[in-house]
Write an enzyme that holds these catalytic residues in place. Structure first.
Site, PDB file in Angstrom:
ATOM      1  N   HIS A  32      -5.076  -4.821  -0.886  1.00 50.24           N
ATOM      2  CA  HIS A  32      -5.144  -3.687  -1.815  1.00 50.24           C
ATOM      3  C   HIS A  32      -5.307  -4.115  -3.268  1.00 50.24           C
ATOM      4  O   HIS A  32      -5.585  -3.283  -4.118  1.00 50.24           O
ATOM      5  CB  HIS A  32      -3.906  -2.803  -1.663  1.00 50.24           C
ATOM      6  CG  HIS A  32      -3.851  -2.157  -0.321  1.00 50.24           C
ATOM      7  ND1 HIS A  32      -4.471  -0.958  -0.043  1.00 50.24           N
ATOM      8  CD2 HIS A  32      -3.288  -2.578   0.834  1.00 50.24           C
ATOM      9  CE1 HIS A  32      -4.285  -0.662   1.230  1.00 50.24           C
ATOM     10  NE2 HIS A  32      -3.566  -1.627   1.785  1.00 50.24           N
ATOM     11  N   LYS A  70     -11.387  -2.138   1.230  1.00 53.99           N
ATOM     12  CA  LYS A  70     -10.849  -1.270   0.180  1.00 53.99           C
ATOM     13  C   LYS A  70     -11.794  -1.247  -1.024  1.00 53.99           C
ATOM     14  O   LYS A  70     -12.674  -0.419  -1.098  1.00 53.99           O
ATOM     15  CB  LYS A  70      -9.443  -1.748  -0.218  1.00 53.99           C
ATOM     16  CG  LYS A  70      -8.359  -1.300   0.743  1.00 53.99           C
ATOM     17  CD  LYS A  70      -8.237  -2.152   1.946  1.00 53.99           C
ATOM     18  CE  LYS A  70      -7.233  -1.616   2.923  1.00 53.99           C
ATOM     19  NZ  LYS A  70      -7.229  -2.387   4.168  1.00 53.99           N
ATOM     20  N   SER A 117       0.802  -1.220   0.000  1.00 55.92           N
ATOM     21  CA  SER A 117       0.000   0.000   0.000  1.00 55.92           C
ATOM     22  C   SER A 117       0.837   1.274   0.000  1.00 55.92           C
ATOM     23  O   SER A 117       0.470   2.254  -0.618  1.00 55.92           O
ATOM     24  CB  SER A 117      -0.924   0.003   1.211  1.00 55.92           C
ATOM     25  OG  SER A 117      -0.186  -0.215   2.389  1.00 55.92           O
TER      26      SER A 117
HETATM   27  C1  LIG Z   1      -1.958  -5.260   3.545  1.00 57.57           C
HETATM   28  C2  LIG Z   1      -3.026  -5.056   4.559  1.00 57.57           C
HETATM   29  N1  LIG Z   1      -3.516  -6.115   5.239  1.00 57.57           N
HETATM   30  C3  LIG Z   1      -4.471  -5.971   6.177  1.00 57.57           C
HETATM   31  C4  LIG Z   1      -4.994  -4.724   6.476  1.00 57.57           C
HETATM   32  C5  LIG Z   1      -6.036  -4.586   7.552  1.00 57.57           C
HETATM   33  O1  LIG Z   1      -7.273  -4.447   6.972  1.00 57.57           O
HETATM   34  P1  LIG Z   1      -8.511  -3.657   7.629  1.00 57.57           P
HETATM   35  O2  LIG Z   1      -8.194  -2.206   7.483  1.00 57.57           O
HETATM   36  O3  LIG Z   1      -9.625  -4.081   6.760  1.00 57.57           O
HETATM   37  O4  LIG Z   1      -8.656  -4.079   9.042  1.00 57.57           O
HETATM   38  C6  LIG Z   1      -4.536  -3.599   5.807  1.00 57.57           C
HETATM   39  C7  LIG Z   1      -5.074  -2.274   6.101  1.00 57.57           C
HETATM   40  O5  LIG Z   1      -4.938  -1.322   5.442  1.00 57.57           O
HETATM   41  C8  LIG Z   1      -3.518  -3.762   4.813  1.00 57.57           C
HETATM   42  O6  LIG Z   1      -3.019  -2.722   4.160  1.00 57.57           O
END
Ligand SMILES: Cc1ncc(COP(=O)(O)O)c(C=O)c1O
Length: 452
Positions: free
Chosen positions: A351, A383, A323
């Site tokens: 993402h 997302k 990200s």
């Molecule tokens: C790569 C990745 N995994 C897991 C998550 C966690 O997801 P959530 O925001 O839906 O709790 C994020 C959050 O941005 C993320 O970027």
């Protein structure tokens, strides 16, 4: 894997191949291949040759990534700015210590002055002296849905950003560069919002129990079947929180005596899950296949420290799109390595799911690979689907195991029905199963992919 020479195009830009064993840019990045100029075509062809050759036919398209370098002047001015603010920060802290200047932030209490200090780490210094001065540049309250444009609440600070007062005005239609509402489904109007509202009338919002007990609804099952079909795998499980999907499921899959090989830029939820598992963690350079292969070889040759027994399991943990960097995992090469060294692969598509690939089915779809080559597919609904929660997908026996062993399946409350409905509606839209042609707009024509 063999070493081959890098190409030097006419404009002086160094064009490295995306190979293992080939000299990469920083962290194995492929650099600036974007423009369709003559010199780049030669790189392009060589890339193609490499991928066909080294991945045993897994992947036959060139893999091109472009990263802008920070201009030297910008870097120097930024560091100088931070340097000046840091010097002034120390000066002002000195004045605050002598009570010449007022301190607005949490400080040690007078009666605890003999304790080990609670607040005097660098982060606190940074917040007090650097961040507070610039926080209004981006840290603004929003008063609309997180669409492509947002409305901001106007505010003013009488004391240099320590406190704010709302002026009562709203600044409308500001371009939103912060939210990850990639496909625009996080809206309060339209098809998804309407079906979520209808389901709320029927099911309510709270489920008030776990999936294992009284919180297992037909809509949860529908969602999991849809996710499995969307991804092309046997089975899937949905969880109420993306972060917990990683941090609670990794410990259910792997434990002591096993080894996790983790990309250095993996998300905090993956890092926490790896730490909670009790497995040994080794970190490889970001997206760098030489670094990953070296760790795999060492793990096989030397086994566990001291006893030299073989590792019980080796799990490679990567993300689809990173990200913060925007880099795409070199999935064909990771799969080739995991097969060669008989390791397992955990892929976090937070993402990339919905946003990448000709059919929006993530990085596996983007590279045209078989989803069954990834042992554990993970993704979030926060997302591209504009909702909340996460999934794990893969083989049915793995899902059956997780249903009884994962803490977030056994102890966490089930997903809220309107959230489930938002995901079902947006996923069906992407799949073209909602009776409209809206989803077609998200589908990237295969001919265009080689230019992306
Ligand atoms: C790569 C990745 N995994 C897991 C998550 C966690 O997801 P959530 O925001 O839906 O709790 C994020 C959050 O941005 C993320 O970027």
């Amino acid at each position: 894997m063999t070493e081959s020479s890098a190409n030097k195009p006419a404009n002086g830009e160094v064009c490295h191949r995306t190979t293992n064993g080939v000299k990469p840019c920083r962290n194995g990045f492929v650099k600036n291949h974007y423009q369709q100029q003559q010199h780049q075509k030669s790189c392009y062809l060589e890339e193609k040759v490499y991928h066909i050759a080294s991945n045993g036919g897994l992947y036959s398209r060139p893999f091109l990534e472009s990263f802008e370098q920070t201009p030297m002047l910008v870097a120097v001015l930024t560091y100088m700015g931070y340097g000046i603010l840091t010097i002034f920060g120390y000066l002002r802290d000195f004045l605050r210590d002598w009570k010449i200047e007022k301190c607005h932030i949490a400080r040690e209490r007078e009666e605890q002055k003999d304790f080990v200090p609670l607040y005097q780490d660098f982060e606190n210094f940074y917040t007090r002296n650097l961040y507070m001065r610039i926080r209004d540049s981006w840290n603004r309250p929003i008063c609309s849905v997180p669409g492509a444009k947002v409305d901001l609440v106007e505010r003013a600070s009488p004391d240099y950003n320590w406190t704010f007062e709302y002026t009562g005005r709203v600044v409308r239609d500001v371009i939103n560069m912060g939210s990850y509402n990639y496909l625009g489904f996080a809206e309060n109007k339209g098809m998804c919002a309407e079906s979520a509202a209808t389901v709320t009338e029927c099911y309510g919002v709270g489920v008030a129990s776990t999936r294992q007990e009284m919180g297992n609804l037909d809509r949860h099952r529908d969602l999991e079947e849809l996710v499995a079909r969307f991804l092309g795998v046997e089975s899937a499980m949905a969880f109420g929180m993306g972060f917990a999907t990683n941090s609670m499921n990794i410990p259910a899959i792997i434990g002591k005596g096993s080894l996790i090989l983790s990309d250095e830029l993996n998300h905090a939820s993956l890092v926490l899950g790896a730490r909670l598992s009790g497995a040994t963690i080794r970190v490889f350079k970001h997206n760098n296949m030489q670094s990953l292969e070296k760790l795999l070889r060492d793990a096989i040759i030397h086994g566990q420290p001291r006893t030299h027994r073989p590792w019980r399991k080796i799990l490679i943990v990567v993300e689809g799109i990173y990200s913060m960097e925007g880099s795409i995992v070199r999935l064909p090469e990771v799969i080739a390595l995991k097969k060669r060294y008989k390791a397992y692969l955990y892929l976090d598509e937070a993402h990339s799911i919905g946003a990448l690939g000709p059919q929006g089915r993530g990085v596996v779809d983007y590279f045209g690979l078989d989803p069954r080559d990834v042992d554990i597919l993970m993704g979030t609904f926060t997302k591209s689907f504009g909702a909340a929660g996460g999934y794990i997908a893969g083989r049915k026996d793995l899902m059956d195991y997780l249903r009884t062993h994962s803490h977030s399946a056994v102890y966490a409350t089930s997903m809220s029905p309107p959230v489930v409905e938002q995901i079902i509606a947006s996923m069906k839209c992407i799949m073209g199963e909602d009776g409209t042609t809206i989803g077609e707009a998200f589908v990237i024509h295969p001919a265009l992919i080689s230019f992306l």
